[in-house]
Design a protein around this motif. Structure first.
Motif, mmCIF file in Angstrom:
data_model
loop_
_atom_site.group_PDB
_atom_site.id
_atom_site.type_symbol
_atom_site.label_atom_id
_atom_site.label_comp_id
_atom_site.label_asym_id
_atom_site.label_seq_id
_atom_site.Cartn_x
_atom_site.Cartn_y
_atom_site.Cartn_z
ATOM 1 N N MET A 187 0.820 -1.198 0.000
ATOM 2 C CA MET A 187 0.000 0.000 0.000
ATOM 3 C C MET A 187 0.866 1.265 0.000
ATOM 4 O O MET A 187 0.578 2.225 -0.725
ATOM 5 N N ALA A 188 1.942 1.238 0.782
ATOM 6 C CA ALA A 188 2.823 2.409 0.837
ATOM 7 C C ALA A 188 3.391 2.702 -0.551
ATOM 8 O O ALA A 188 3.367 3.850 -1.016
ATOM 9 N N VAL A 189 3.867 1.652 -1.223
ATOM 10 C CA VAL A 189 4.429 1.857 -2.570
ATOM 11 C C VAL A 189 3.329 2.342 -3.517
ATOM 12 O O VAL A 189 3.518 3.299 -4.279
ATOM 13 N N GLY A 190 2.159 1.702 -3.441
ATOM 14 C CA GLY A 190 1.051 2.074 -4.320
ATOM 15 C C GLY A 190 0.601 3.509 -4.114
ATOM 16 O O GLY A 190 0.361 4.236 -5.087
ATOM 17 N N PHE A 191 0.522 3.938 -2.851
ATOM 18 C CA PHE A 191 0.068 5.308 -2.572
ATOM 19 C C PHE A 191 1.116 6.338 -2.980
ATOM 20 O O PHE A 191 0.769 7.442 -3.388
ATOM 21 N N VAL A 192 2.396 5.979 -2.873
ATOM 22 C CA VAL A 192 3.436 6.908 -3.331
ATOM 23 C C VAL A 192 3.341 7.064 -4.849
ATOM 24 O O VAL A 192 3.441 8.176 -5.382
ATOM 25 N N VAL A 193 3.084 5.952 -5.552
ATOM 26 C CA VAL A 193 2.914 6.029 -7.013
ATOM 27 C C VAL A 193 1.691 6.886 -7.345
ATOM 28 O O VAL A 193 1.736 7.747 -8.240
ATOM 29 N N GLU A 194 0.612 6.656 -6.611
ATOM 30 C CA GLU A 194 -0.623 7.435 -6.829
ATOM 31 C C GLU A 194 -0.352 8.922 -6.629
ATOM 32 O O GLU A 194 -0.761 9.762 -7.427
ATOM 33 N N ARG A 195 0.379 9.280 -5.567
ATOM 34 C CA ARG A 195 0.647 10.682 -5.275
ATOM 35 C C ARG A 195 1.607 11.281 -6.291
ATOM 36 O O ARG A 195 1.477 12.430 -6.691
ATOM 37 N N TRP A 196 2.576 10.462 -6.754
ATOM 38 C CA TRP A 196 3.499 10.930 -7.787
ATOM 39 C C TRP A 196 2.710 11.277 -9.048
ATOM 40 O O TRP A 196 2.929 12.304 -9.677
ATOM 41 N N LEU A 197 1.780 10.380 -9.404
ATOM 42 C CA LEU A 197 0.953 10.607 -10.596
ATOM 43 C C LEU A 197 0.071 11.837 -10.440
ATOM 44 O O LEU A 197 -0.175 12.556 -11.414
ATOM 45 N N PHE A 198 -0.413 12.079 -9.226
ATOM 46 C CA PHE A 198 -1.260 13.238 -8.955
ATOM 47 C C PHE A 198 -0.541 14.518 -9.401
ATOM 48 O O PHE A 198 -1.152 15.428 -9.954
ATOM 49 N N PHE A 199 0.768 14.547 -9.176
ATOM 50 C CA PHE A 199 1.550 15.705 -9.623
ATOM 51 C C PHE A 199 1.896 15.599 -11.104
ATOM 52 O O PHE A 199 1.726 16.542 -11.867
ATOM 53 N N ALA A 200 2.394 14.419 -11.503
ATOM 54 C CA ALA A 200 2.939 14.290 -12.861
ATOM 55 C C ALA A 200 1.854 14.394 -13.930
ATOM 56 O O ALA A 200 2.151 14.756 -15.072
ATOM 57 N N GLU A 201 0.608 14.082 -13.590
ATOM 58 C CA GLU A 201 -0.467 14.182 -14.577
ATOM 59 C C GLU A 201 -1.110 15.561 -14.598
ATOM 60 O O GLU A 201 -1.972 15.826 -15.426
ATOM 61 N N ALA A 202 -0.709 16.427 -13.662
ATOM 62 C CA ALA A 202 -1.344 17.743 -13.550
ATOM 63 C C ALA A 202 -0.744 18.709 -14.565
ATOM 64 O O ALA A 202 0.471 18.846 -14.662
ATOM 65 N N GLU A 203 -1.621 19.363 -15.319
ATOM 66 C CA GLU A 203 -1.179 20.314 -16.343
ATOM 67 C C GLU A 203 -1.514 21.732 -15.896
ATOM 68 O O GLU A 203 -2.650 22.018 -15.535
ATOM 69 N N HIS A 204 -0.526 22.599 -15.967
ATOM 70 C CA HIS A 204 -0.710 23.983 -15.513
ATOM 71 C C HIS A 204 -0.991 24.904 -16.707
ATOM 72 O O HIS A 204 -0.345 24.785 -17.746
ATOM 73 N N VAL A 205 -1.935 25.816 -16.495
ATOM 74 C CA VAL A 205 -2.358 26.725 -17.566
ATOM 75 C C VAL A 205 -1.194 27.547 -18.134
ATOM 76 O O VAL A 205 -1.153 27.843 -19.328
ATOM 77 N N SER A 206 -0.213 27.897 -17.281
ATOM 78 C CA SER A 206 0.879 28.755 -17.753
ATOM 79 C C SER A 206 1.682 28.106 -18.877
ATOM 80 O O SER A 206 2.379 28.803 -19.615
ATOM 81 N N MET A 207 1.580 26.772 -19.019
ATOM 82 C CA MET A 207 2.327 26.107 -20.095
ATOM 83 C C MET A 207 1.781 26.462 -21.474
ATOM 84 O O MET A 207 2.411 26.176 -22.486
ATOM 85 N N LEU A 208 0.598 27.110 -21.523
ATOM 86 C CA LEU A 208 0.062 27.565 -22.806
ATOM 87 C C LEU A 208 0.997 28.593 -23.438
ATOM 88 O O LEU A 208 1.023 28.751 -24.651
ATOM 89 N N TYR A 209 1.764 29.310 -22.601
ATOM 90 C CA TYR A 209 2.717 30.282 -23.131
ATOM 91 C C TYR A 209 4.003 29.602 -23.596
ATOM 92 O O TYR A 209 4.861 30.223 -24.181
ATOM 93 N N TYR A 210 4.139 28.322 -23.252
ATOM 94 C CA TYR A 210 5.370 27.594 -23.580
ATOM 95 C C TYR A 210 5.105 26.412 -24.513
ATOM 96 O O TYR A 210 5.710 25.361 -24.370
ATOM 97 N N GLY A 211 4.120 26.543 -25.398
ATOM 98 C CA GLY A 211 3.957 25.537 -26.439
ATOM 99 C C GLY A 211 2.827 24.557 -26.222
ATOM 100 O O GLY A 211 2.484 23.819 -27.147
#
Lengths: 247, 315
Positions: free
Chosen positions: B287-311
Motif C-alpha cells: 500500500m505504501a508503494v502504491g500510494f506513493v505512485v498514486e501521489r506521484w501521478l497526482f503531480f505528474a499528470e497535472a497540467e498547468h495553464v501557464s504552459m500555454l505560453y510555452y507551447g
C-alpha cells in the motif's frame, strides 16, 4: 496580509502594444539589470556559464506565429506580472509575504518573510512568478516600485525600467484606474484586452492587439465584398470600375 | 507539475498518520480496541511519527525552511496556512488523549472530549491538505470536487491498514478492522478510478489562442522561445509524464495500493499469528508503494495553464 484590499487608490500597471513590439528583449534585459540591484536583489542565475544556464527573470518576451498563409504574422509577446485586482497568488500565500498595496495596487513579495513554498507560482495562470533558486524566495515584477517614486530621478526616469528601455514605445505605464489617464485612453482607443479573463483575477495590465496588416486577411475580405457588385448588371460593373479607379 | 519527493512523502505519510489516529481513537471511544499501554505506545507512536515525519518533510520543499513558522499566520485566506495551523493544533488534543491512554489507560471523562477533538482535528487536517491542491484553478486535474475527498479517504484507508497491522502484532486483532480496511480501500480505489475517468473525459477549455488573446487572428504557434534553457516556470509547471507511462502507473497504483493489500488482509484474516502479521506487513508495504505512485501521478499528470505560453496547445 494576504487578504486583498477592497479597492486601491490607484491601479498602476502597464499597457503592452503587441503591434509595435519587435521582440528585441531590451525590456527583459533592462528589467533584469535594474531589479538584480533593486527591490528584488539579487536575481540569481544558476549555472550561468555552463550547459544549463537559467535564472530568475521578471519579464519574458515570447515570439509566436499567428494565423496561416499570407495573413499569418509574427507577434512578439512580453509576459510579466499583470498586477491583478483580485489575484489568487496573494490569497494562497501562507505567510503574508505576498500582498497587494492599497495605495497603488502593486502586487509585491516581501523577500524577508517569503518562505519559498512556491504555492503562489502554482496559483498564477500567467506564469508570472519565478522562484529564485539561489535566494530561496519568490521573485516577481515590482512595477519598479523603487524607480517610480524615486524623487532623486529625473521625472522621465520615474517609470519602470522596461518602459524606459523600450525602443519602439510598445510599453506604457500609468494609472489604469483613472479613465482619463493616457494609458486608459490608449486602451479604449485600441481595444486593449485582458489575458485569460475567464479566471476572474482582473489583470490591471492590458495588451493592445496587433493592427490589421496591409494586404492581410482584412483587406482580402474587403476586396471580396467590393467585387461582388461587378458580377451584376452593366451599371454595377461601371460603378465598380469607377470605384477602383478612384480608390 | 513537478512531483517533489518532499511533498509526496508529506502528503502520504501525514495522511496515513492522521488516518491511524482517527481509527485508533475512534476504536477506543467505541470500545472496539482495548485502552491499554502497549497499543497506546505503538499506535500513537506510529501515528505521531508519521505525522511529524510528513510535516518535517514538507519543510524540505521550502526555499527558507527556517521561516516555516510564518505560515501559521494567513489562515483566513490560505489553505496552506490552514493546514499548518490545524496540523499543529491537532497535536494538543491528540497528545493529551495519548497521555491518558498510555499513562492512565483510560480515555473517559475530559479525555473523551480531547479524543473527539483529535479525531475531528485529524480529519479536517487531511481535508485541508487536499484543499491546498483542489483550490488551485490553474490546474484542471487538481481543481476537482474529488481531490480533497480522495485525500481524506486514502488517509483513512492507509490508517486502517496500519491499525490492522498493530492489532495483529499485539494479537488483539478482530475481523472488524479487516472489513474496515477493506471497505476503505475499495472506496478509495473507486474514487480514484472515478477521478481518473473524470480528468480523462473533461474537455481542455483553455487554449494557447485564449491565453494570448489572439484567437481572432488564427492558430498560434511558438516561434522564438524567450530563453534557451528551461526556467523555473517550465521546470516546476512543465513537468509531465508520458501518457502511456501514466496508464501503466495508474494500474500499478491500483494494484499495489488497493488490490494487493485488500487481498492479503482478507486472505490472512483468520490465520495464525505469523501469517496474519506477515500478511498485514506485506499489505502495508504494498500500500505504501502504491500510494506513493498514486501521489506521484497526482503531480505528474497535472497540467498547468501557464504552459500555454510555452507551447502547450490546451490545458
Amino acid at each position: 496580509m494576504t487578504a486583498l484590499p477592497e479597492t486601491t487608490a490607484k491601479k498602476l500597471g502597464l499597457v503592452i502594444d503587441l503591434d509595435t513590439c519587435v521582440g528585441c528583449q531590451a525590456c527583459a534585459t533592462s528589467c533584469k539589470e535594474w531589479n538584480t540591484g533593486g527591490y528584488s536583489a539579487p536575481l540569481t542565475d544558476q549555472d550561468p556559464y555552463g550547459a544549463d544556464p537559467h535564472g530568475a527573470w521578471l519579464n519574458r518576451v515570447h515570439g509566436f506565429e499567428v494565423g496561416d498563409g499570407p495573413s499569418s504574422q509574427t507577434v512578439h509577446f512580453p509576459r510579466s506580472c499583470l498586477h491583478c485586482e483580485t489575484p489568487a497568488c496573494v490569497t494562497v500565500c501562507p505567510t503574508g509575504a505576498s500582498y497587494k498595496r492599497v495605495e497603488d495596487g502593486i502586487v509585491l513579495v516581501n523577500p524577508d518573510t517569503c518562505i519559498g513554498c512556491k504555492l503562489c507560482s502554482w496559483a498564477c495562470p500567467y506564469g508570472a512568478r519565478e522562484y529564485d533558486y539561489g535566494h530561496g524566495v519568490m521573485k516577481k515584477c515590482t512595477l519598479c516600485v523603487d524607480r517610480i517614486y524615486n524623487e532623486t530621478f529625473a521625472p522621465e526616469d520615474r517609470i519602470p525600467a522596461c518602459v524606459r528601455a523600450c525602443p519602439t514605445g510598445a510599453r506604457h505605464f500609468g494609472d489604469l484606474g483613472d479613465p482619463d489617464s493616457a494609458v486608459s485612453q490608449l486602451v479604449a482607443e485600441r481595444g486593449g484586452f485582458d489575458l485569460l479573463p475567464e479566471f476572474g483575477y482582473k489583470p490591471v495590465n492590458k495588451y493592445l492587439p496587433p493592427r490589421q496588416r496591409r494586404g492581410g486577411q482584412g483587406e482580402e475580405q474587403a476586396s471580396t465584398v467590393d467585387a461582388t457588385p461587378a458580377s451584376g448588371g452593366a451599371a454595377e460593373r461601371l460603378f465598380a470600375w469607377v470605384d477602383r479607379m478612384l480608390s | 507539475m513537478h512531483p517533489a519527493y518532499s511533498v509526496i512523502l508529506f502528503t502520504t505519510a501525514s495522511g496515513a498518520g492522521y488516518g491511524l489516529l482517527v481509527w485508533l481513537v475512534l476504536g477506543g471511544l467505541l470500545e472496539l480496541v482495548p485502552i491499554e499501554r502497549g497499543l497506546g505506545v505503538l499506535g500513537f507512536g506510529l501515528a505521531f511519527g508519521l505525522i511529524t515525519a510528513g510535516l518535517l518533510s514538507s519543510t524540505a520543499h521550502l526555499g527558507r525552511p527556517e521561516r516555516a513558522w510564518r505560515a501559521f499566520s494567513q489562515w483566513r485566506t490560505s489553505w496552506l496556512s490552514r493546514e499548518g495551523v490545524l496540523a499543529v493544533a491537532t497535536y494538543v488534543p491528540a497528545g493529551i488523549t495519548a497521555l491518558g491512554w498510555v499513562v492512565l489507560e483510560t480515555i473517559d471523562g475530559l479525555l473523551a472530549v480531547t479524543a473527539v477533538l483529535s479525531v475531528l482535528g485529524a480529519l479536517v487536517t487531511i481535508y485541508t491538505t487536499g484543499m491546498i491542491y483542489a483550490s488551485l484553478r490553474t490546474i484542471r486535474q487538481w481543481h476537482q470536487p474529488l481531490t480533497a475527498p480522495i485525500y481524506v479517504v486514502l488517509g483513512l484507508a492507509s490508517g486502517a491498514v496500519l491499525l490492522d497491522v498493530l492489532l495483529r502484532v499485539l494479537d488483539i486483532g478482530d475481523v472488524w478492522v479487516d472489513w474496515l480496511a477493506g471497505a476503505a480501500l475499495i472506496i478509495g480505489a473507486g474514487l480514484k478510478w472515478a477521478y481518473w475517468m473524470r480528468i480523462d473525459g473533461e474537455p481542455r477549455d483553455y487554449t494557447a489562442e485564449a491565453a494570448l488573446g489572439l484567437g481572432h487572428l488564427g492558430k498560434v504557434r511558438p516561434l522564438e522561445p524567450p530563453h534557451t534553457q528551461p526556467n523555473f516556470v517550465m521546470r516546476e509547471m512543465g513537468y509531465r509524464v508520458a501518457r502511456k507511462h501514466a496508464l501503466k502507473l495508474r494500474k500499478l497504483a491500483l494494484l499495489l495500493g488497493f488490490g494487493v493489500p485488500l487481498g492479503l488482509l482478507l486472505l490472512t484474516s483468520a490465520a495464525g499469528w505469523v501469517p496474519a502479521v506477515g500478511g498485514a506487513l506485506l499489505a502495508a508495504l504494498a500500500m505504501a508503494v502504491g500510494f506513493v505512485v498514486e501521489r506521484w501521478l497526482f503531480f505528474a499528470e497535472a497540467e498547468h495553464v501557464s504552459m500555454l505560453y510555452y507551447g502547450a496547445e490546451a490545458a
